[in-house]
Design a protein around this motif. Structure first.
Motif, PDB file in Angstrom:
ATOM      1  N   VAL A  87       6.001  51.322   6.224  1.00  0.00           N
ATOM      2  CA  VAL A  87       6.197  50.580   7.416  1.00  0.00           C
ATOM      3  C   VAL A  87       6.358  51.581   8.421  1.00  0.00           C
ATOM      4  CG1 VAL A  87       8.119  49.091   8.390  1.00  0.00           C
ATOM      5  CG2 VAL A  87       7.323  48.756   5.949  1.00  0.00           C
ATOM      6  N   VAL A  88       5.540  50.927   9.932  1.00  0.00           N
ATOM      7  CA  VAL A  88       5.893  51.617  11.035  1.00  0.00           C
ATOM      8  C   VAL A  88       6.547  50.871  11.909  1.00  0.00           C
ATOM      9  CG1 VAL A  88       4.607  52.380  12.970  1.00  0.00           C
ATOM     10  CG2 VAL A  88       3.727  52.901  10.572  1.00  0.00           C
ATOM     11  N   LYS A  89       7.598  51.122  12.547  1.00  0.00           N
ATOM     12  CA  LYS A  89       8.234  50.583  13.779  1.00  0.00           C
ATOM     13  C   LYS A  89       8.001  50.733  14.932  1.00  0.00           C
ATOM     14  CE  LYS A  89      13.203  50.089  15.564  1.00  0.00           C
ATOM     15  NZ  LYS A  89      14.586  50.277  15.241  1.00  0.00           N
ATOM     16  N   PHE A  90       7.261  49.752  15.826  1.00  0.00           N
ATOM     17  CA  PHE A  90       6.887  49.811  16.968  1.00  0.00           C
ATOM     18  C   PHE A  90       7.935  49.642  18.044  1.00  0.00           C
ATOM     19  CE2 PHE A  90       3.194  49.411  14.226  1.00  0.00           C
ATOM     20  CZ  PHE A  90       2.148  50.022  15.050  1.00  0.00           C
ATOM     21  N   GLU A  91       8.000  50.546  19.097  1.00  0.00           N
ATOM     22  CA  GLU A  91       8.996  50.098  20.236  1.00  0.00           C
ATOM     23  C   GLU A  91       8.308  49.223  21.287  1.00  0.00           C
ATOM     24  OE1 GLU A  91       9.902  53.866  22.115  1.00  0.00           O
ATOM     25  OE2 GLU A  91      11.723  54.210  20.875  1.00  0.00           O
ATOM     26  N   LYS A  92       8.915  48.515  21.897  1.00  0.00           N
ATOM     27  CA  LYS A  92       8.132  47.718  23.068  1.00  0.00           C
ATOM     28  C   LYS A  92       7.965  48.544  24.220  1.00  0.00           C
ATOM     29  CE  LYS A  92       8.236  43.863  26.084  1.00  0.00           C
ATOM     30  NZ  LYS A  92       9.306  42.573  26.411  1.00  0.00           N
ATOM     31  N   LYS A  93       6.678  48.784  24.541  1.00  0.00           N
ATOM     32  CA  LYS A  93       6.405  49.555  25.768  1.00  0.00           C
ATOM     33  C   LYS A  93       6.750  49.212  26.927  1.00  0.00           C
ATOM     34  CE  LYS A  93       2.398  52.561  24.082  1.00  0.00           C
ATOM     35  NZ  LYS A  93       1.084  53.026  24.216  1.00  0.00           N
ATOM     36  N   LYS A  94       7.432  49.683  27.985  1.00  0.00           N
ATOM     37  CA  LYS A  94       7.521  49.147  29.120  1.00  0.00           C
ATOM     38  C   LYS A  94       6.602  49.099  30.110  1.00  0.00           C
ATOM     39  CE  LYS A  94      11.872  49.109  27.959  1.00  0.00           C
ATOM     40  NZ  LYS A  94      12.465  47.812  27.653  1.00  0.00           N
ATOM     41  N   ARG A  95       5.469  50.186  29.951  1.00  0.00           N
ATOM     42  CA  ARG A  95       4.223  50.138  30.768  1.00  0.00           C
ATOM     43  C   ARG A  95       3.428  50.605  29.682  1.00  0.00           C
ATOM     44  NH1 ARG A  95       8.360  52.674  33.744  1.00  0.00           N
ATOM     45  NH2 ARG A  95       8.706  51.852  35.459  1.00  0.00           N
ATOM     46  N   PHE A  96       2.149  50.057  29.944  1.00  0.00           N
ATOM     47  CA  PHE A  96       1.061  50.292  28.761  1.00  0.00           C
ATOM     48  C   PHE A  96       0.588  51.688  28.821  1.00  0.00           C
ATOM     49  CE2 PHE A  96      -1.559  49.609  32.681  1.00  0.00           C
ATOM     50  CZ  PHE A  96      -2.841  50.465  32.536  1.00  0.00           C
ATOM     51  N   GLY A 140      -6.179  41.201   6.731  1.00  0.00           N
ATOM     52  CA  GLY A 140      -6.834  42.132   5.953  1.00  0.00           C
ATOM     53  C   GLY A 140      -7.368  43.376   6.825  1.00  0.00           C
ATOM     54  N   GLY A 141      -8.263  44.007   6.325  1.00  0.00           N
ATOM     55  CA  GLY A 141      -8.992  45.069   6.974  1.00  0.00           C
ATOM     56  C   GLY A 141      -8.001  46.334   7.265  1.00  0.00           C
ATOM     57  N   TRP A 142      -8.358  46.856   8.304  1.00  0.00           N
ATOM     58  CA  TRP A 142      -7.602  48.262   8.385  1.00  0.00           C
ATOM     59  C   TRP A 142      -6.561  48.067   9.744  1.00  0.00           C
ATOM     60  CZ3 TRP A 142      -8.887  52.293   5.093  1.00  0.00           C
ATOM     61  CH2 TRP A 142      -9.862  51.921   4.462  1.00  0.00           C
ATOM     62  N   MET A 143      -5.298  49.074   9.506  1.00  0.00           N
ATOM     63  CA  MET A 143      -4.183  48.839  10.499  1.00  0.00           C
ATOM     64  C   MET A 143      -4.790  50.043  11.647  1.00  0.00           C
ATOM     65  SD  MET A 143      -1.339  47.932  10.895  1.00  0.00           S
ATOM     66  CE  MET A 143      -0.370  47.219   9.488  1.00  0.00           C
ATOM     67  N   THR A 144      -5.446  49.520  12.713  1.00  0.00           N
ATOM     68  CA  THR A 144      -5.775  50.113  13.635  1.00  0.00           C
ATOM     69  C   THR A 144      -4.782  49.662  14.669  1.00  0.00           C
ATOM     70  OG1 THR A 144      -7.399  48.361  14.533  1.00  0.00           O
ATOM     71  CG2 THR A 144      -8.143  50.222  13.016  1.00  0.00           C
ATOM     72  N   TYR A 170      11.312  45.625  19.703  1.00  0.00           N
ATOM     73  CA  TYR A 170      10.646  46.252  18.617  1.00  0.00           C
ATOM     74  C   TYR A 170      10.131  45.238  17.415  1.00  0.00           C
ATOM     75  CZ  TYR A 170      15.001  45.774  15.821  1.00  0.00           C
ATOM     76  OH  TYR A 170      15.904  45.135  15.170  1.00  0.00           O
ATOM     77  N   HIS A 171       9.169  45.805  16.762  1.00  0.00           N
ATOM     78  CA  HIS A 171       8.477  45.042  15.551  1.00  0.00           C
ATOM     79  C   HIS A 171       8.010  45.980  14.679  1.00  0.00           C
ATOM     80  CE1 HIS A 171       4.813  45.677  17.716  1.00  0.00           C
ATOM     81  NE2 HIS A 171       4.184  45.523  16.763  1.00  0.00           N
ATOM     82  N   PHE A 172       7.535  45.660  13.169  1.00  0.00           N
ATOM     83  CA  PHE A 172       7.185  46.500  12.333  1.00  0.00           C
ATOM     84  C   PHE A 172       5.452  46.063  12.060  1.00  0.00           C
ATOM     85  CE2 PHE A 172      11.659  45.664  11.825  1.00  0.00           C
ATOM     86  CZ  PHE A 172      12.331  47.293  11.913  1.00  0.00           C
ATOM     87  N   ALA A 173       5.021  46.914  11.314  1.00  0.00           N
ATOM     88  CA  ALA A 173       3.774  46.937  10.747  1.00  0.00           C
ATOM     89  C   ALA A 173       3.847  47.527   9.505  1.00  0.00           C
ATOM     90  CB  ALA A 173       2.595  47.561  11.677  1.00  0.00           C
ATOM     91  N   ALA A 174       3.488  46.818   8.383  1.00  0.00           N
ATOM     92  CA  ALA A 174       3.468  47.202   6.873  1.00  0.00           C
ATOM     93  C   ALA A 174       2.205  47.256   6.367  1.00  0.00           C
ATOM     94  CB  ALA A 174       4.463  46.102   6.162  1.00  0.00           C
ATOM     95  N   ASN A 187      -2.295  43.836   5.156  1.00  0.00           N
ATOM     96  CA  ASN A 187      -1.475  44.357   6.057  1.00  0.00           C
ATOM     97  C   ASN A 187      -0.750  43.246   6.516  1.00  0.00           C
ATOM     98  OD1 ASN A 187      -2.885  46.918   6.314  1.00  0.00           O
ATOM     99  ND2 ASN A 187      -4.452  45.662   7.004  1.00  0.00           N
ATOM    100  N   GLU A 188       0.558  43.808   7.312  1.00  0.00           N
ATOM    101  CA  GLU A 188       1.246  42.482   7.718  1.00  0.00           C
ATOM    102  C   GLU A 188       2.094  43.232   9.167  1.00  0.00           C
ATOM    103  OE1 GLU A 188       3.060  41.139   3.436  1.00  0.00           O
ATOM    104  OE2 GLU A 188       4.378  42.281   4.956  1.00  0.00           O
ATOM    105  N   VAL A 189       2.494  42.301  10.117  1.00  0.00           N
ATOM    106  CA  VAL A 189       3.382  42.591  11.141  1.00  0.00           C
ATOM    107  C   VAL A 189       4.582  41.637  11.008  1.00  0.00           C
ATOM    108  CG1 VAL A 189       1.660  43.092  12.692  1.00  0.00           C
ATOM    109  CG2 VAL A 189       2.139  40.557  12.441  1.00  0.00           C
ATOM    110  N   TRP A 190       5.793  42.324  11.098  1.00  0.00           N
ATOM    111  CA  TRP A 190       6.996  41.621  11.010  1.00  0.00           C
ATOM    112  C   TRP A 190       7.732  41.635  12.172  1.00  0.00           C
ATOM    113  CZ3 TRP A 190       9.091  45.132   6.570  1.00  0.00           C
ATOM    114  CH2 TRP A 190       8.466  45.094   5.451  1.00  0.00           C
ATOM    115  N   PHE A 191       8.281  40.317  12.792  1.00  0.00           N
ATOM    116  CA  PHE A 191       9.467  40.360  13.825  1.00  0.00           C
ATOM    117  C   PHE A 191      10.772  39.627  13.342  1.00  0.00           C
ATOM    118  CE2 PHE A 191       5.354  40.534  16.217  1.00  0.00           C
ATOM    119  CZ  PHE A 191       5.841  41.043  17.273  1.00  0.00           C
TER     120      PHE A 191
END
Length: 205
Positions: A87-96, A140-144, A170-174, A187-191
């Motif tokens: 699992v990877v936790k992603f912070e929300k970016k304030k600016r891209f 499916g596929g690759w987690m890019t 924040y959210h998660f990718a699994a 693969n999955e995304v979680w909120f």
């Protein structure tokens, strides 16, 4: 047989979790054509943080660190079996254009849930997640980075359209597969759900 401990165990109830002996187990609350709502019990993970402009670079560095931990790079010298998902936790970016801190976590197997061996690397740590309900979108596929962003935006759009409340900072990718797996990847995304989850009426999808 693997005895479930803190909802970590044999993955017979999750057909997509077939590469590891032990997986993170969950209770399915409801599902639609666009998402599932799952409940996860509190569990322990081994984690590390990596700051980068690019998710792929952060993931490589973080994975190496965690893989060293399970390959006896801990104070007990234990070799620990790989579990799923990563699992990877992603912070929300304030600016891209800003860099982001990514937190990668390996689920600790059932036999190490109560007393996990301590890491020798100061950048690696043990932490416990609380009981949580999450909105989940599978793909499916690759987690890019591109695909993860596409899928997370799609899930946010669905949740916003039904007035669901969820964690937006924040959210998660699994990911459930080895980098060597070429087909049938999952693969999955979680909120994280805030308040009561929004489920279809009468269990309809």
């Amino acid at each position: 047989m693997v005895t479930a401990e803190a909802r970590v165990g044999n993955a017979s109830e999750a057909e997509f979790c077939f590469e590891a002996e032990q997986c993170l187990l969950f209770d399915l609350i409801c599902e639609t054509d666009d998402y599932q709502v799952r409940h996860y019990d509190s569990v322990k993970w081994v984690s590390t943080d990596e700051k980068s402009f690019f998710m792929e670079i952060a993931a490589i560095r973080a994975f190496r660190r965690l893989f060293n931990y399970i390959s006896s790079g801990n104070k007990n010298g234990n070799k620990i079996e790989m579990t799923a998902p990563v699992v990877v936790k992603f912070e929300k970016k304030k600016r891209f254009w800003e860099s982001c801190t990514y937190t990668m976590s390996f689920l600790l197997p059932a036999e190490f849930q109560k007393n996990p061996p301590q890491p020798t690397d100061s950048k690696v740590y043990i932490h416990e997640t609380p009981d949580i309900n999450v909105y989940v979108k599978s793909f499916g596929g690759w987690m890019t980075a591109f695909e993860e962003q596409k899928q997370s935006k799609a899930l946010c759009g669905t949740l916003d359209s039904i007035g669901a409340k969820y964690e937006k900072e924040y959210h998660f990718a699994a990911g459930y597969n080895s980098p060597m797996t070429m087909f049938n990847r999952h693969n999955e995304v979680w909120f994280a759900v805030q308040g009561d989850p929004v489920c279809p009426p009468n269990g309809e999808s």
